[in-house]
Design an enzyme around this catalytic site. Structure first.
Site, PDB file in Angstrom:
ATOM      1  N   ASN A 158       0.812  -1.151  -0.054  1.00  0.00           N
ATOM      2  CA  ASN A 158      -0.177   0.007  -0.157  1.00  0.00           C
ATOM      3  C   ASN A 158       1.106   1.245  -0.009  1.00  0.00           C
ATOM      4  O   ASN A 158       0.421   2.225  -0.460  1.00  0.00           O
ATOM      5  CB  ASN A 158      -0.911   0.100   1.118  1.00  0.00           C
ATOM      6  CG  ASN A 158      -0.287  -0.056   2.395  1.00  0.00           C
ATOM      7  OD1 ASN A 158       0.946  -0.836   2.676  1.00  0.00           O
ATOM      8  ND2 ASN A 158      -0.781   0.677   3.507  1.00  0.00           N
ATOM      9  N   GLU A 256       4.627  -4.345  12.417  1.00  0.00           N
ATOM     10  CA  GLU A 256       3.509  -3.064  12.324  1.00  0.00           C
ATOM     11  C   GLU A 256       2.594  -3.630  11.624  1.00  0.00           C
ATOM     12  O   GLU A 256       2.449  -3.976  10.452  1.00  0.00           O
ATOM     13  CB  GLU A 256       4.366  -1.968  11.572  1.00  0.00           C
ATOM     14  CG  GLU A 256       3.473  -0.872  12.020  1.00  0.00           C
ATOM     15  CD  GLU A 256       2.582  -0.467  10.667  1.00  0.00           C
ATOM     16  OE1 GLU A 256       1.317  -0.743  11.208  1.00  0.00           O
ATOM     17  OE2 GLU A 256       2.883  -0.154   9.631  1.00  0.00           O
ATOM     18  N   CYS A 289      -3.496   1.509   7.053  1.00  0.00           N
ATOM     19  CA  CYS A 289      -3.594   0.755   8.177  1.00  0.00           C
ATOM     20  C   CYS A 289      -4.005   1.747   9.330  1.00  0.00           C
ATOM     21  O   CYS A 289      -4.506   1.457  10.342  1.00  0.00           O
ATOM     22  CB  CYS A 289      -2.262   0.152   8.483  1.00  0.00           C
ATOM     23  SG  CYS A 289      -0.939   1.056   8.652  1.00  0.00           S
ATOM     24  N   GLU A 462       8.977   1.893  16.164  1.00  0.00           N
ATOM     25  CA  GLU A 462       9.987   2.419  15.493  1.00  0.00           C
ATOM     26  C   GLU A 462       9.776   4.198  15.429  1.00  0.00           C
ATOM     27  O   GLU A 462       8.789   4.659  15.570  1.00  0.00           O
ATOM     28  CB  GLU A 462      10.002   1.773  13.924  1.00  0.00           C
ATOM     29  CG  GLU A 462      10.439   0.294  14.069  1.00  0.00           C
ATOM     30  CD  GLU A 462      10.212  -0.341  12.601  1.00  0.00           C
ATOM     31  OE1 GLU A 462      10.596   0.552  11.693  1.00  0.00           O
ATOM     32  OE2 GLU A 462      10.241  -1.312  12.568  1.00  0.00           O
TER      33      GLU A 462
END
Length: 491
Positions: A158, A256, A289, A462
């Site tokens: 994406n 993630e 997301c 992160e």
């Protein structure tokens, strides 16, 4: 060395892997197809166990020399890497739009500059990593960050360029070597990144690229015992498999994953601003997301908010992402579109009411109309599961306690949005269990800040120092303050 290349809208791109500073072809290939109009773009190399072994071997051999450089010595390489990305800004925008269906205008004005910053910011931040000194009565502890080794980076389709550089920057800046696994559905900008690394003069083996499927190439990569770290962005199901596989080799993972974030509209919110921001959740065809896909709106203002949102959504332009006027582009793959459509059809069959959308858009085969569903229960599938398409749900609440319970009522915990009086919104945000939450805003991401989710939305953080904590091994050098006398005596 393979020198096969093909052309996409005037941009020359290699279909091959990049291993040990050179292009490497595969006998096996897969077809890359544009989601815009199903045009075949080219045949891409598909990596096997031999390619994975070669890439990890190359990265392993390159690691000692790269790790031995100081952060200041690595910085010029990384600056040249970023500069090479900048010189190809138009090419990156063209490729990712054609390959992943993302808005070309957003690539040119947002993603490519951010990709450059992902490299340069971490290269500069690495210069600040000084030994931390802890003084105790017995000793001086010199705590340092040492590069971990070979890092596998696996990125999703994406946002391939942004998410790859977000991980590559700190991994290389802290002295690791990298094997990047490109996303099968959108591999082209990863290949162009390899051209940039080569042009920047990164030593052979410091940056490697593998093309191929997750089931074959990705599985072989994460199974390699020589890896020191695995950084993955993608689905929960794939992350579970990676974590189990990495556990066999005790390889730390940063994961993630998905989101089902709440977009909270309080009774004291600026409804015009909230509606305008809520419409942004349809951007990239909802394939984001961190989007706030669950609209939780105070019952007192819900009717007005819905009409304001309807007006904004009614003006959205669905179309070719290469057109500057387009605001909502295609779904990445027909399988993904069918998945999105299935969620909506099951929700409606279960009693949900469509406020708008709900069908494929007539612009093209892989376009889905911006959709809003209401009359939903807290345990409905579409409320609980990530759809990853231009589909939002709307539920109302009557009290702060109720909306907090609703916001926390899924297995995800990535992001969130809260619109309302600032003090009120912050008070709500403090009670929502999530990795981050935006107050009266959306999408603000600073490289110095932590990024990541809780629950099924991920493991680890992160960004800033958190990236270096993951990509480095922390070592304590202990220097005694008094002469040390070895003795077995406990007296």
């Amino acid at each position: 060395m393979s020198d096969t290349r093909f052309d996409v809208a005037g941009v020359s791109v290699s279909p091959d892997h990049y291993i040990d500073g050179r292009r490497v072809a595969s006998a096996e290939t897969f077809e890359c197809v544009s989601p815009i109009d199903q045009t075949p773009l080219g045949d891409i190399a598909s990596g096997n166990l031999g390619h994975v072994d070669a890439a990890v071997t190359s990265a392993s051999l390159a690691f000692p020399a790269w790790a031995a450089l100081s952060a200041a010595q690595r910085q010029p390489y990384l600056q040249r890497f970023a500069d090479a990305i900048g010189r190809r800004a138009d090419a990156f925008a063209t490729l990712e739009s054609a390959d992943a269906g993302v808005l070309r205008s957003r690539m040119a004005h947002g993603v490519v500059p951010r990709a450059m910053q992902n490299i340069t910011w971490f290269a500069e931040h690495a210069l600040t990593l000084q030994d931390r000194v802890i003084e105790t009565p017995q000793a001086r502890h010199l705590v340092r960050h040492d590069p971990a080794g070979v890092v596998a980076i696996i990125t999703p389709w994406n946002s391939p360029l942004m998410l790859a550089t977000w991980k590559i920057g700190p991994a290389l800046a802290s002295g690791n070597t990298v094997v990047l696994k490109a996303p099968e559905w959108a591999p082209l900008t990863s290949s162009l990144l390899a051209d940039c690394a080569h042009e920047a003069g990164l030593p052979p083996g410091v940056f490697n690229l593998l093309q191929g499927s997750g089931a074959q190439t990705g599985a072989a990569l994460v199974s390699d015992a020589r890896l020191a770290r695995i950084s993955f962005t993608g689905s929960v199901a794939t992350a579970k498999w990676i974590a189990k596989t990495a556990a066999d080799n005790l390889v730390p993972c940063s994961l993630e994953l998905g989101g089902k974030s709440a977009f909270i509209v309080l009774a004291d919110a600026d409804l015009d601003a909230a509606a305008a921001t809520a419409a942004l959740m349809y951007r990239n065809a909802g394939q984001v997301c961190l989007a706030g896909t669950r609209l939780l709106v105070h019952a007192d203002v819900a009717p007005v908010f819905v009409e304001k949102l309807r007006e904004v959504v009614g003006r959205l332009v669905v179309g070719d992402p290469r057109d500057a006027a387009t605001e909502v582009g295609p779904i990445i793959h027909m399988r993904q579109l069918e998945r999105v459509q299935g969620f909506v059809e099951r929700a409606v069959a279960g009693g949900a009411r469509l406020l708008w959308g709900g069908t494929r858009h007539d612009f093209g085969a892989q376009y889905f109309a911006p959709t809003l569903l209401t009359d939903l229960r807290v345990h409905d599938e579409i409320v609980q599961q990530e759809v990853f398409g231009p589909v939002l749900t709307l539920q109302t609440f009557a009290s702060d306690d109720e909306v907090v319970a609703m916001a926390n009522g899924t297995d995800y915990g990535l992001g969130g949005v809260c619109y309302g009086d600032e003090a009120h919104a912050i008070a709500i945000a403090e009670r929502v269990r999530t990795g981050f939450i935006w107050i009266n805003s959306f999408g603000i991401r600073d490289l110095a800040a932590p990024f990541g989710g809780i629950k099924r939305s991920g493991v680890g953080r992160e960004g800033g120092d958190w990236s270096f904590e993951f990509f480095c091994d922390v070592k304590d050098v202990v220097v005694p303050k008094q002469p040390f006398k070895a003795s077995f005596s406990h007296r």
